[in-house]
Write a protein that holds these residues in place. Sequence first.
Motif, mmCIF file in Angstrom:
data_model
loop_
_atom_site.group_PDB
_atom_site.id
_atom_site.type_symbol
_atom_site.label_atom_id
_atom_site.label_comp_id
_atom_site.label_asym_id
_atom_site.label_seq_id
_atom_site.Cartn_x
_atom_site.Cartn_y
_atom_site.Cartn_z
ATOM 1 N N MET A 1 2.095 16.909 21.969
ATOM 2 C CA MET A 1 2.200 15.463 22.026
ATOM 3 C C MET A 1 2.562 14.931 20.640
ATOM 4 N N PRO A 2 3.703 14.245 20.508
ATOM 5 C CA PRO A 2 4.104 13.739 19.189
ATOM 6 C C PRO A 2 3.194 12.612 18.719
ATOM 7 N N GLU A 3 3.013 12.565 17.409
ATOM 8 C CA GLU A 3 2.170 11.522 16.820
ATOM 9 C C GLU A 3 2.836 10.966 15.577
ATOM 10 N N GLY A 4 2.462 9.761 15.219
ATOM 11 C CA GLY A 4 2.819 9.153 13.945
ATOM 12 C C GLY A 4 4.294 9.143 13.613
ATOM 13 N N GLY A 5 4.628 9.901 12.554
ATOM 14 C CA GLY A 5 5.986 9.906 12.039
ATOM 15 C C GLY A 5 7.003 10.445 13.028
ATOM 16 N N GLN A 6 6.598 11.420 13.824
ATOM 17 C CA GLN A 6 7.527 11.978 14.806
ATOM 18 C C GLN A 6 7.883 10.929 15.858
ATOM 19 N N ASN A 7 6.940 10.112 16.264
ATOM 20 C CA ASN A 7 7.238 9.033 17.215
ATOM 21 C C ASN A 7 8.260 8.071 16.627
ATOM 22 N N PHE A 8 8.082 7.722 15.348
ATOM 23 C CA PHE A 8 8.999 6.796 14.692
ATOM 24 C C PHE A 8 10.408 7.390 14.604
ATOM 25 N N ILE A 9 10.513 8.652 14.191
ATOM 26 C CA ILE A 9 11.816 9.302 14.065
ATOM 27 C C ILE A 9 12.499 9.411 15.431
ATOM 28 N N GLU A 10 11.742 9.771 16.462
ATOM 29 C CA GLU A 10 12.325 9.848 17.803
ATOM 30 C C GLU A 10 12.800 8.478 18.282
ATOM 31 N N TYR A 11 12.059 7.437 17.951
ATOM 32 C CA TYR A 11 12.457 6.085 18.325
ATOM 33 C C TYR A 11 13.778 5.712 17.644
ATOM 34 N N VAL A 12 13.908 6.017 16.353
ATOM 35 C CA VAL A 12 15.139 5.699 15.624
ATOM 36 C C VAL A 12 16.318 6.482 16.188
ATOM 37 N N VAL A 13 16.124 7.774 16.464
ATOM 38 C CA VAL A 13 17.202 8.604 16.999
ATOM 39 C C VAL A 13 17.627 8.101 18.379
ATOM 40 N N GLU A 14 16.685 7.758 19.231
ATOM 41 C CA GLU A 14 17.017 7.239 20.559
ATOM 42 C C GLU A 14 17.709 5.881 20.470
ATOM 43 N N ARG B 1 21.261 6.622 19.404
ATOM 44 C CA ARG B 1 21.953 7.269 20.521
ATOM 45 C C ARG B 1 22.303 6.261 21.612
ATOM 46 N N ASP B 2 21.379 5.355 21.923
ATOM 47 C CA ASP B 2 21.635 4.351 22.954
ATOM 48 C C ASP B 2 22.718 3.362 22.533
ATOM 49 N N ILE B 3 22.743 2.999 21.251
ATOM 50 C CA ILE B 3 23.813 2.117 20.764
ATOM 51 C C ILE B 3 25.159 2.806 20.923
ATOM 52 N N ALA B 4 25.224 4.079 20.514
ATOM 53 C CA ALA B 4 26.486 4.821 20.635
ATOM 54 C C ALA B 4 26.899 4.961 22.095
ATOM 55 N N ILE C 1 30.412 3.312 23.038
ATOM 56 C CA ILE C 1 31.509 4.273 23.100
ATOM 57 C C ILE C 1 31.745 4.773 24.516
ATOM 58 N N GLY C 2 30.701 4.999 25.267
ATOM 59 C CA GLY C 2 30.855 5.505 26.625
ATOM 60 C C GLY C 2 30.380 6.937 26.744
ATOM 61 N N HIS C 3 30.965 7.664 27.698
ATOM 62 C CA HIS C 3 30.464 8.996 28.013
ATOM 63 C C HIS C 3 30.775 10.038 26.944
ATOM 64 N N GLU C 4 31.671 9.765 26.005
ATOM 65 C CA GLU C 4 31.988 10.703 24.929
ATOM 66 C C GLU C 4 31.253 10.340 23.634
ATOM 67 N N TYR C 5 30.063 9.822 23.746
ATOM 68 C CA TYR C 5 29.338 9.295 22.599
ATOM 69 C C TYR C 5 28.687 10.356 21.720
ATOM 70 N N LYS C 6 28.425 11.554 22.236
ATOM 71 C CA LYS C 6 27.614 12.530 21.509
ATOM 72 C C LYS C 6 28.220 12.966 20.185
ATOM 73 N N PHE D 1 27.728 10.219 12.926
ATOM 74 C CA PHE D 1 28.427 9.254 12.065
ATOM 75 C C PHE D 1 27.766 7.881 12.129
ATOM 76 N N ILE D 2 27.508 7.414 13.334
ATOM 77 C CA ILE D 2 26.895 6.091 13.494
ATOM 78 C C ILE D 2 25.481 6.086 12.911
ATOM 79 N N GLY D 3 24.746 7.172 13.125
ATOM 80 C CA GLY D 3 23.396 7.266 12.573
ATOM 81 C C GLY D 3 23.385 7.270 11.059
ATOM 82 N N THR D 4 24.324 7.999 10.456
ATOM 83 C CA THR D 4 24.403 8.031 8.996
ATOM 84 C C THR D 4 24.745 6.661 8.437
ATOM 85 N N MET D 5 25.699 5.991 9.038
ATOM 86 C CA MET D 5 26.064 4.649 8.579
ATOM 87 C C MET D 5 24.897 3.677 8.739
#
Length: 98
Positions: A1-14, A17-20, A24-29, A34-38
Amino acid sequence: MPEGGQNFIEYVVEFIRDIAKTQIGHEYKSWVPFIGTMFLFIFVSNWSGALVPWKIIELPHGELGAPTNDINTTAGLALLTSSAYFYGGINKRGLSYF
């Protein structure tokens, strides 16, 4: 079960990913890194410039502004984004469509 910092990092990554995926559409992966780095560069740069005037971070000498306050950083980000945009368009549609 993720806790603390891992929850925050997963939230940012998701979030990125959802913005992309919605923009962008189905070819977003392939564009998520690039979008995350920017996103993270601009976010951290703006917050680093905001924390100094509030005296949250004390500097011994001089003044430190946000890196995005410099026109060179803004121009560099614009060139990277435009290059990625043209690369994606030419890669998907070909040079004749361009």
